[in-house]
Design an enzyme around this catalytic site. Sequence first.
Site, PDB file in Angstrom:
ATOM      1  N   LEU A 251       0.817  -1.213   0.000  1.00  0.00           N
ATOM      2  CA  LEU A 251       0.000   0.000   0.000  1.00  0.00           C
ATOM      3  C   LEU A 251       0.847   1.259   0.000  1.00  0.00           C
ATOM      4  O   LEU A 251       0.388   2.318  -0.410  1.00  0.00           O
ATOM      5  CB  LEU A 251      -0.917   0.006   1.231  1.00  0.00           C
ATOM      6  CG  LEU A 251      -1.828  -1.218   1.387  1.00  0.00           C
ATOM      7  CD1 LEU A 251      -2.579  -1.143   2.705  1.00  0.00           C
ATOM      8  CD2 LEU A 251      -2.798  -1.310   0.218  1.00  0.00           C
ATOM      9  N   GLY A 252       2.071   1.153   0.493  1.00  0.00           N
ATOM     10  CA  GLY A 252       2.923   2.333   0.539  1.00  0.00           C
ATOM     11  C   GLY A 252       4.230   2.023   1.228  1.00  0.00           C
ATOM     12  O   GLY A 252       4.404   0.967   1.836  1.00  0.00           O
ATOM     13  N   ALA A 253       5.161   2.950   1.097  1.00  0.00           N
ATOM     14  CA  ALA A 253       6.467   2.808   1.740  1.00  0.00           C
ATOM     15  C   ALA A 253       6.840   4.144   2.365  1.00  0.00           C
ATOM     16  O   ALA A 253       6.625   5.200   1.768  1.00  0.00           O
ATOM     17  CB  ALA A 253       7.521   2.376   0.728  1.00  0.00           C
ATOM     18  N   PHE A 256      10.626   4.362   7.289  1.00  0.00           N
ATOM     19  CA  PHE A 256      11.037   3.304   8.206  1.00  0.00           C
ATOM     20  C   PHE A 256      10.452   1.948   7.862  1.00  0.00           C
ATOM     21  O   PHE A 256      10.543   1.021   8.654  1.00  0.00           O
ATOM     22  CB  PHE A 256      10.666   3.704   9.638  1.00  0.00           C
ATOM     23  CG  PHE A 256      11.221   5.043  10.017  1.00  0.00           C
ATOM     24  CD1 PHE A 256      12.582   5.227  10.199  1.00  0.00           C
ATOM     25  CD2 PHE A 256      10.389   6.140  10.130  1.00  0.00           C
ATOM     26  CE1 PHE A 256      13.102   6.465  10.514  1.00  0.00           C
ATOM     27  CE2 PHE A 256      10.897   7.385  10.450  1.00  0.00           C
ATOM     28  CZ  PHE A 256      12.263   7.555  10.642  1.00  0.00           C
ATOM     29  N   GLY A 257       9.847   1.825   6.694  1.00  0.00           N
ATOM     30  CA  GLY A 257       9.318   0.520   6.318  1.00  0.00           C
ATOM     31  C   GLY A 257       8.213   0.611   5.292  1.00  0.00           C
ATOM     32  O   GLY A 257       8.023   1.645   4.648  1.00  0.00           O
ATOM     33  N   GLU A 258       7.487  -0.484   5.149  1.00  0.00           N
ATOM     34  CA  GLU A 258       6.419  -0.591   4.163  1.00  0.00           C
ATOM     35  C   GLU A 258       5.112  -0.977   4.852  1.00  0.00           C
ATOM     36  O   GLU A 258       5.120  -1.564   5.927  1.00  0.00           O
ATOM     37  CB  GLU A 258       6.764  -1.661   3.121  1.00  0.00           C
ATOM     38  CG  GLU A 258       8.038  -1.384   2.344  1.00  0.00           C
ATOM     39  CD  GLU A 258       8.405  -2.526   1.405  1.00  0.00           C
ATOM     40  OE1 GLU A 258       9.112  -2.261   0.420  1.00  0.00           O
ATOM     41  OE2 GLU A 258       7.975  -3.677   1.673  1.00  0.00           O
ATOM     42  N   VAL A 259       4.007  -0.651   4.175  1.00  0.00           N
ATOM     43  CA  VAL A 259       2.684  -1.056   4.657  1.00  0.00           C
ATOM     44  C   VAL A 259       2.036  -1.934   3.595  1.00  0.00           C
ATOM     45  O   VAL A 259       2.015  -1.578   2.410  1.00  0.00           O
ATOM     46  CB  VAL A 259       1.789   0.163   4.961  1.00  0.00           C
ATOM     47  CG1 VAL A 259       0.418  -0.305   5.463  1.00  0.00           C
ATOM     48  CG2 VAL A 259       2.441   1.067   5.999  1.00  0.00           C
ATOM     49  N   LYS A 273       2.408  -3.448   8.869  1.00  0.00           N
ATOM     50  CA  LYS A 273       3.517  -2.506   8.733  1.00  0.00           C
ATOM     51  C   LYS A 273       4.801  -3.273   9.009  1.00  0.00           C
ATOM     52  O   LYS A 273       4.984  -3.839  10.097  1.00  0.00           O
ATOM     53  CB  LYS A 273       3.366  -1.333   9.694  1.00  0.00           C
ATOM     54  CG  LYS A 273       4.577  -0.399   9.685  1.00  0.00           C
ATOM     55  CD  LYS A 273       4.296   0.918  10.378  1.00  0.00           C
ATOM     56  CE  LYS A 273       3.553   1.863   9.471  1.00  0.00           C
ATOM     57  NZ  LYS A 273       3.577   3.256   9.970  1.00  0.00           N
ATOM     58  N   ASP A 364       3.802  12.103  16.627  1.00  0.00           N
ATOM     59  CA  ASP A 364       3.980  12.212  15.169  1.00  0.00           C
ATOM     60  C   ASP A 364       2.613  12.363  14.496  1.00  0.00           C
ATOM     61  O   ASP A 364       2.265  11.624  13.584  1.00  0.00           O
ATOM     62  CB  ASP A 364       4.713  10.974  14.640  1.00  0.00           C
ATOM     63  CG  ASP A 364       5.234  11.172  13.218  1.00  0.00           C
ATOM     64  OD1 ASP A 364       5.210  12.319  12.721  1.00  0.00           O
ATOM     65  OD2 ASP A 364       5.651  10.176  12.596  1.00  0.00           O
TER      66      ASP A 364
END
Length: 509
Positions: A251-253, A256-259, A273, A364
Site C-alpha cells: 500500500l505504501g512505503a 522506516f518501512g512498508e505497509v 507494517k 507524530d
Amino acid sequence: MGCVCSSNPEDDWMENIDVCENCHYPIVPLDSKSTLPIRTGSEVRDPLVTYEGSLPPASPLQDNLVIALHSYEPSHDGDLGFEKGEQLRILEQSGEWWKAQSLTTGQEGFIPFNFVAKANSLEPEPWFFKNLSRKDAERQLLAPGNTHGSFLIRESESTAGSFSLSVRDFDQNQGEVVKHYKIRNLDNGGFYISPRITFPGLHDLVRHYTNASDGLCTKLSRPCQTQKPQKPWWEDEWEVPRETLKLVERLGAGQFGEVWMGYYNGHTKVAVKSLKQGSMSPDAFLAEANLMKQLQHPRLVRLYAVVTQEPIYIITEYMENGSLVDFLKTPSGIKLNVNKLLDMAAQIAEGMAFIEEQNYIHRDLRAANILVSDTLSCKIADFGLARLIEDNEYTAREGAKFPIKWTAPEAINYGTFTIKSDVWSFGILLTEIVTHGRIPYPGMTNPEVIQNLEKGYRMVRPDNCPEELYHLMMLCWKERPEDRPTFDYLRSVLDDFFTATEGQYQPQP
C-alpha cells in the site's frame, strides 16, 4: 369522542384542532373522515397503516437469547459457526467473544459479540441503532451507500427510553444533509412525531412514514446501510509467527518501512507494517506495543498482533482508503466539501482527546498517520512509535527524516514532547485537511521553518479556510504550550462548527 393523554403536550402545534382540556391531546370524533388518527375503543390508529389482527401476545423471549445479524464461518479452535437469523443462547458474556449455544444445532462455542443482537429487543431491526450519537448518525447516513430518504432510529442521548428519527435529505443550499426528529412517548406506551397521529409501536411509525412523508422532509426510503462488521481479534493471538501472514498488496512505503494489505491465517484481512531492520529495538517495541494495545477507541486504529523478530511486523485493522494525506488528493477526496473536511478533523480530535485522557502522547500527528475507511471514518495510527525510532537522521531532530513542519518549537529545540506539542501538530494537520494534502509551509525548507518560527512567524491562512478555523489553528500554535487548548475543547468546537447556532431537531410536522 376520546383522547390519549401524552406527557409531552405541544400546544403551539394544535391550532384548529379540538383538544382534551386535561391533557391537550387531539380529540377526534368517532365518525371523523380526516387523516387524523382514528379512535377505536381506547386506541388511536393511523389510517395509512395496515395493522396486524388481534393476536394473543407472544411469550417473552429470555434475556439471554440473541439473533444472528450476519452469518459466521468458524475459523478458530473453539468458535461456533452460525447462519444469519439463527437464534443462540448466551452462556457466558465476557469481552468480545461470547460463549453461546445454537438453538438450531445444539452446539456450543464462542461467537463474535458484534454479529448478534438481543432477540427480545429492537436491536435486530435494520433501522435501529442502539448506541449512536446524533453526530455519528449524520456520519453514517452521509456515508457512501446511502441516498435520499435513508433513515435510522436511535436512542435519545439525553432522555432514557426515548428515541430520535434521523433522515437523509437534500438541501438546495447545503447539499446532502441529515434532519432529526424527536419521537415522543405517550403514557400508554405509544409514540408520535407529530401530535396529529400516534402509533402503538416504532414498527408502525416506520411503516407510516415509509408510505407517506406526512410532514417530514421526505418519505423514508430504506434503512441506513452499514457493512458487515469485522469480527473481533481472537484474544490469544498477540505475538504471532510470521508465516501466519500473507502479504498481498503493498500500500505504501515510508522512511522506516512498508505497509501491506494482507491476510492473517488466510481469512482475516489486515494491514501489516513492516519496519526496516535496525529502525527500533525489538524489546523496546514489544514493551510499547503492550501499552498501545490497551488503547482501544473507535477513533484509533486497532492494534491486533505483532511479530517481534526482525523485521518487526505490526498487524492492525485494515482501512480501505489508506492514509488521509493520500486520500485527500484522490478524485473522491477532492470532492469533499468543507463540512465533511471539518467532520474528519472532529473525528481526529475525538481520538486525540482519548489519548489525552489516557495521559499518552502521539509524537507524530499528521495526515500521513491518519487512516480512512470506506465509509470515510478517520482513525489515528502509529501513536507512540516515534519515540522508539533509533535512526540518527530522525533522532537528531534537524535530520532529513524528522517531521520539522509538524513539530512544536519546544520539541524541535529541546526534545520536549507533551500532549501540548501534539496540539501544535494538530493545528498543522488542519492545514493539510483544508488544502487537500498540501505540504505545510509551502516554499520553505526545514531550516527556514525553524528560523521563521523563532521570529514568531505562523503559517498564513490557507485559501478556502474559514476565518473561525484559522483562529483555531492559531490557538494550537501558541508559543507557550500551556496556552494551547485541550483536545477535548478542539473536539467540541469542531463537532459543532456549523451547527452551534442551528436547532438540532426539526419542528414537529
